[in-house]
Every structure is written in C-alpha cells, then in structure tokens.
Design an enzyme around this catalytic site. Structure first.
Site, PDB file in Angstrom:
ATOM      1  N   HIS A 167       6.282   6.186  11.537  1.00  0.00           N
ATOM      2  CA  HIS A 167       5.690   6.144  10.205  1.00  0.00           C
ATOM      3  C   HIS A 167       5.132   7.548   9.945  1.00  0.00           C
ATOM      4  O   HIS A 167       3.926   7.758   9.904  1.00  0.00           O
ATOM      5  CB  HIS A 167       4.591   5.085  10.161  1.00  0.00           C
ATOM      6  CG  HIS A 167       4.178   4.686   8.774  1.00  0.00           C
ATOM      7  ND1 HIS A 167       4.629   5.352   7.647  1.00  0.00           N
ATOM      8  CD2 HIS A 167       3.352   3.704   8.323  1.00  0.00           C
ATOM      9  CE1 HIS A 167       4.098   4.778   6.576  1.00  0.00           C
ATOM     10  NE2 HIS A 167       3.331   3.788   6.959  1.00  0.00           N
ATOM     11  N   ARG A 223       0.802  -1.199   0.000  1.00  0.00           N
ATOM     12  CA  ARG A 223       0.000   0.000   0.000  1.00  0.00           C
ATOM     13  C   ARG A 223       0.850   1.270   0.000  1.00  0.00           C
ATOM     14  O   ARG A 223       0.647   2.162  -0.825  1.00  0.00           O
ATOM     15  CB  ARG A 223      -0.904  -0.007   1.231  1.00  0.00           C
ATOM     16  CG  ARG A 223      -1.880   1.119   1.331  1.00  0.00           C
ATOM     17  CD  ARG A 223      -2.723   0.920   2.564  1.00  0.00           C
ATOM     18  NE  ARG A 223      -3.041  -0.497   2.681  1.00  0.00           N
ATOM     19  CZ  ARG A 223      -3.930  -1.104   1.921  1.00  0.00           C
ATOM     20  NH1 ARG A 223      -4.606  -0.427   1.046  1.00  0.00           N
ATOM     21  NH2 ARG A 223      -4.137  -2.396   2.070  1.00  0.00           N
ATOM     22  N   THR A 224       1.779   1.351   0.914  1.00  0.00           N
ATOM     23  CA  THR A 224       2.602   2.559   1.029  1.00  0.00           C
ATOM     24  C   THR A 224       3.478   2.731  -0.203  1.00  0.00           C
ATOM     25  O   THR A 224       3.632   3.828  -0.726  1.00  0.00           O
ATOM     26  CB  THR A 224       3.457   2.497   2.309  1.00  0.00           C
ATOM     27  OG1 THR A 224       2.592   2.240   3.421  1.00  0.00           O
ATOM     28  CG2 THR A 224       4.184   3.797   2.543  1.00  0.00           C
TER      29      THR A 224
END
Lengths: 306, 306, 306
Positions: free
Chosen positions: B133, B55-56
């Site tokens: 993060h 996803r990231t």
C-alpha cells in the site's frame, strides 16, 4: 446576514428573517440552472448518505455542479469503512480533511447534530432518522412562495404519515414561522408527533383531522406524503387506510381552483397518475425548486453570497 | 527528477532521494487544499476499487478535484463487468482508453504490478492483497516528517497485525530508507512477515517484541493498526490479545512528551477515544497529510510538476 | 444538420446521411481525448443505469468530462427510489430538473422510448432489454470506417447470440444502411431474431450460417459476441457450442490478411487471449472509438456542434 460556515441541522435553528433570506437567494439561483456559474469553483462537497436516498443525493450533486464546484460521495453504508465498524464521529473527522462541506443522511435522529458539533466545516442535514429534513422544508416553503407569491395567510394541509415522516415534521415547523393555518390529516395511528404538535400550535392555528374530503374545499396547499406499509401491524388496516387517503381527480373535485398539490417524492400510489395532468399538480416543479433552494444554501454556507 | 508516466506499485521501486522529492512536492501542495488549482485541468483519474475502501478512494477523488481534474470510479466488484467474468487485464485495457491515470485497489497481491505491466498509462497501487500500500506508506512518512521535521534518528513502533496488514509492510520498507530504529510489536501469531523482516533488518535496526509497556518510553512514533478478529482461530485468544494491545491514556503514561500516535484508519477499538484529545494523537491530521501526499503523486506522475 | 435536442433511442430513427454526419463529428473529437475542451462546460449528464453496465456508464462519464462537462449517476436499481416503488416515468420527470441530458440503461425493451416521450431533455438509450443499443452500433460503425476508410463493400460477420444480444440487433440495422454483405453466424437456437432478419434483408444481402471456418476467408470484419450460459437449458449443449464458436489464432488461419476482429466487450472466452497480439484484433481500440463516438453524440445533441 452572514450564513458562512453555519450548519443546517434543523429548521428550528432558523428564524423567519433568515428563512426569508434563503428563499430570496433561491430566486437569484434560478437563472444559474440553465447557464453555468463559477460561483463555487474549487469547492468540494461530500455526500455521506448512510441510508439510501437517490433523489436528495442527486439534488445536492446537481446543485454544486451548477455552481461550478464538484463532489465526492459515499452513498451506502455497505461498502464503506462504516462496515468495518467505524463510528460516525471518526467518519466526519476524516471527511472534513477532504472537502469544504458535508451533506449527511443518516438513519438515526441526532446524527446530523452530532456531526455538526464535531466538524470544523459546515454540515447540512439531508435527513436524520424520523426527525428532521430541513432542506426539504425550505424547498417546500420556496415552492409555496413561488406558486402563491406569499406564504402568510394560506391554509395548508399535510397528509399522510405524520408520526414517522420526517419531512412532515420539518415542514410543520417551517410553516409555523408564517401566518398559516395548518391541517394535519392522518389516520389515528399516524397522528402528528406530540412534541411537534405542541410546538407548532403555539404559533399557528392547527386542526387535526382524519377526514380528507372535508378539508379539501378549505385549503390552498395539499401536501401529500407516503404511508409506509411497514408502519402498520395489520396489513388489512393498511390497505383500507391507503385507499382513504389516496388522492385522485375525484378528490380534487371540490378544491379551490388554484389549490396546489405537493409531494416530497418518490410517490408510490398516494397520488393517482391522472392528477399529474391537472394544473394543481406541482410535485415535479417542486423538484426544480428544490435544486435552486439547495444551490442557495450551498452558496450561503460556503460564503459565496451573503 | 522526472516522475512523469511512472507507476507507483511498490515502495520498494523508489529510493530515498525519490521518496524525499515526493515529500517535498507534498509540502508544495498544502496551500492548494484551501484554494483551487487548475494544475491538472482536463486530466481524468479512474478509481478501480475491486475491494471496498471508501477512505482511500475518496482521498484520491478529493486530490484530483483539488488540482482541477476529475474522476470516474468503479467502486465495487459486484456491479462491474468483472462480475460477468472479465479479467483484470481486459479491465485495464478498456479503462486506459478513457482516462489519464488509474488507481487500483485489488484483493490479490501482484494485481497492481500486473496492471502496470499491461497499461500504457500510469497505475497507482491503492492496496493489493496483504502485500503493498505504497501511497499509505508515503503519507505516513510525510506525517512523521511534518511532525518531527525529520525521519532520521527516530524510534518507531509498528503495532498490531504485522502478518496480514499490508500497511505495515509498505511502511516498514519505507522507514528502512531512513536511519530509524524499528520496533515490531505484535502477538506471536501475527509477527512481521519473514521476507519483510529480513529485508528491513539489512538496513535498519529492528527489535521484535510482544510487550507494549516496555517500548512506550523509548519511542517517538507509535503506529497502531487493526487486528482483525477473523485472523484468530480462537475467539477467546482474540479477546485477550485485543485488550493487551489496546492503546488508551494509561498506555501513554510513560511516553515521551512529544511522542505521536498514528493509525491508518478506520480504527475500531485499538485506540480508545480518550486518546483523541491528547496532543499525541495525529491520526486525523494524518488523513490531511494523506490528501496532500496523493496530490503530490498525481501531479508528479501526470507530469504537471517535476 | 441539426441534432440539438434529439433523442437517441434506436438506430432505426436515423438515416444514412445522419449516421455519416455523426461519424464525421466523431473524427473531430479524436484530438480532444488528449487535450482538454470546454465545449460542454456547465452541462450536466445524468447516467440512469438500472441494470449493471460499468463499461458503458464509464464511457459516457469520460466523454462528458473530456468535453468539460460533468455528470451525476444512479448506477444501480438497488439503492434508488426505484426500490421504494417509483416508476420510470417519475424518475425521468425528477431527473430532468437536475441535468441537461439523460443516459438510460434499462432491463426492459421500450424503456428508452418511453423515457424519451416523457422527457423535455434529450434521452440517449444506453441499452434497453434485448432490443437496442444504438450508441454501441454507432461506435461499431466508426471502428469499421476508421479501420477500412469505408463501410460500403465490406463483408461482415456477426457471431454469437443473435437472438438475445441487443448489440447484434442494433449493429445489423446500422450496417444495413451501407452496401454491406452480412453473415449471421450462430447456433440454431440463437439465430437472429425474425423481425431484424426480415428488415435487414430488405436492404442488404444476408447469409445465415452455423459454420465459422467456412465464412472466415470471405469476410473483412468478424464481430464476435458473448453467448450467455443461462440461455441454454442444457449445459452440455452450451459447453459443446461454446467451443465451436470460440475464436483463437487457429480460427484466423485462413482469414484475409487485414480482416479485423471486433467485440463489444466484456469478453469471457469467446476470443482466446492469444488473438489480442495479432494485428487483426481491434476490440480494445474499439473502446477508444467508442469514447469519441459518444463525445460526438453528446456535442451534437447538446447543440455544441452542428
């Protein structure tokens, strides 16, 4: 005709007029494979390939690049969020925030349909389970049309695993939109799925057979597919059958002079390498026809062309 | 304010004014997700993801593409030089020769800091160990700001694994830059890390609790995170706890009308699918906010905008 | 000089004049690594890496991007059609339909030559078996030329696994095009392959030795390569030899002041990290020289420059 925003989930969602329009657009794409185009500049395609398929993935990547767009790719289930247990619906809902179109390959039938229902952006089915592979069917049609100038009136044999091979199902449906005669050639245990046979038979003449030599002189197109070893409970049976259905120069002896041999690739040994040098072999050219067909589909669905 | 050339390693390196500036630039990026931009034409981003995170990675790839740049990616430790025993410092010293910015995901805390110290080009931390993060925290702030028009004055619950979940640590720090009240909701064994609790408590009011129903009526934002099975020595305890912290329609019964539910995704079963249809659910929209936040960060750090 | 459409399979296919021309074009590429260029706009490169090599793959990807082109990549045998049993020839015949140039990495010697014979489009060998790695050799030459302003007249030691290390074979051939003196430094069991030694000795002076300290004061270039543990049947022998050939600050004590240390990277522990800070170390700068050398090769072979 407006394809903008439409999904390409099944060849059965498209009628003959629509299919012919796609093939006409494919023809327009041919020169763009050599020069560069900005037709889809700024558009991003996402490949979500949850089952390995290098060829189809690269074909879509090249298609969007040739049109000036770009791509991002998930090419394996293994390293993705899928592994953490995420379901397909969530994956689609995430990805549609990033891109303009999603190409989905999935091991389950119905996955592409589900994705198309969920997504706001267009979904193109790049193969789902043993069911459908509509872009392969369209590029197969385009190959035949380019080689013969027409599809109507041709005798076409589809050979191999007609039970599990998704390519053969989509292709049979696609060909039944035209005035064709279809030969389904397979061992008894890999005969064409009942539902496909039934549907297709309503529209065109279908002959089922196990016999390759018998049909060779009659056909204009020989479409060969792989028979997967793992489909056979008895390995000895597999080895025997494999030999029977292997195409070599000798198999083509009684063929019409301009009969063409096609294959969705990759091939293992269903077609002997010696066939590559014959004028009949079209399976590598078919790859290029695939590129332009996919360029046409992307341009249409993304609204760059009508 | 000049972000050009700065690293984004920890949310703690940024003050409130800087964070607010990033969120303002994110707003400017929104229209560019639909049209194409050449703001970062010629710029290359490298994703170095030495721990899986589809996803990231895709979010950063889409962000640079939407701005006219391009990317290269190492998406797995397995096939890289890392496997041959190369250390992170060497990897960074090699990669900085190829690209303009590096996005790093690493399983060890401190990896991004080390990379930033070594590299001449900017490093963005896309998750390091159980620690930080920062881009997730910024996109979380942006989501709240967009949904409420402000962050000050809100009551925000962070629920789940507050001990190992790096997302929750960066988010708690980020929220403490604003006049918020924070509820840390978790089972006893997964309570917020002591150092984070201590730091954050100096700046905002913090309430620790195990009780979900009790806090629901009080909060404006419910931020749900995953509890990983492998954190629990006793599987029976896990199964029991999981149920207690699972959010469904019933959990939201006593919530404020416009309370929003967020999640960093992927989710497993912390949020029942039935919640997706409620107006409270914002976790898929959060993905899109993430794209524009990352576009803002890339534009700022690469000096295309001030 | 016209390189358009040529393959780069072996350094032995190129003469000194051609090699010097490539190095001149590399110089022209240097400014383009900072600004963007559209020199190869619309061109697509395919990386076919059937053996892991992150560094070389990323180097080619960055090179084509810096010149305005784009890429598609197969970076592992595991997920590709190769797995379904497809042979290299078929893979090449498929891929050449999608792209303008193919970069091939393969575990077998001769693979690149075979691919070049089959393909209509140019093939660049990015390492095949233990045999050749011509683009590495060219970037090594470029590094030396940039650091010394010339290659003729230099004393160059190649140290490490000269038997299996493909880098050392291509480099030895490349250096023998110039008036160099070559020292081949290795343990007895990893001495330079007979065929390479024979060929190279016809053109330049070659000294084989096991002794590192002895040659250090004499040389202008120390080219260090990895010795792979798995080449040694006896682990004890490996541990002993490894120490003997490890380069640290102490090893450089008697070196000429401007002697340079090179390495194709990744390094494990053949060069101590303390050497990185010395002015002699050039292995990270070598990576950047590699980028511009590959940009030069792509521009030449794709006909964007003569």
């Amino acid at each position: 005709m407006d394809f903008e925003g439409r999904d390409i989930v099944s060849i059965r969602d498209y009628n003959r007029v629509e299919v012919e329009h796609i093939l006409e657009i494919a023809e327009l794409m041919e020169p763009l494979t050599k020069s560069s185009s900005d037709m889809l500049k700024g558009k991003i395609l996402a490949n979500i390939f949850l089952e390995p398929s290098t060829r189809t993935r690269l074909s879509f990547e090249a298609a969007i690049l040739r049109l000036g767009g770009s791509y991002i790719s998930i090419s394996e289930a293994r390293v993705s969020a899928i592994e953490k247990g995420e379901n397909l619906v969530d994956t689609i809902r995430v990805m549609e925030n990033y891109v303009d179109i999603i190409i989905l390959r999935h091991s389950l039938e119905g996955a592409a349909r589900l994705a198309a229902e969920v997504a706001y952006i267009p979904i193109i089915n790049a193969g789902s389970g043993a069911g459908e592979h509509p872009t392969q069917a369209l590029l197969d049609l385009y190959t035949i049309k380019k080689e013969y100038g027409k599809i109507d009136g041709l005798n076409i044999a589809i050979l191999g695993d007609l039970k599990y091979g998704r390519t053969t199902h989509s292709l049979a449906y696609a060909l039944s939109l035209f005035k064709t005669t279809l030969y389904f050639v397979s061992p008894e245990s890999l005969k064409m799925r009942g539902e496909v046979l039934e549907d297709v038979s309503k529209r065109v003449k279908v002959i089922e057979t196990k016999d390759v030599p018998e049909i060779i002189p009659k056909i204009d197109v020989l479409y060969v597919t792989r028979m997967q070893k793992e489909r056979f409970p008895d390995l000895e049976v597999y080895e025997k059958i494999k030999g029977t259905y292997r195409i070599n120069r000798n198999s083509l002896r009684n063929a019409k002079r301009n009969m063409i041999v096609m294959h969705p690739l990759p091939r293992i040994d269903e077609i002997a390498p010696e066939v590559d040098q014959t004028p009949n072999s079209k399976y590598f050219k078919q790859v290029w026809y695939g590129l332009v067909t996919r360029m046409a589909l992307l341009s249409l669905v993304l609204g760059a062309i009508k």
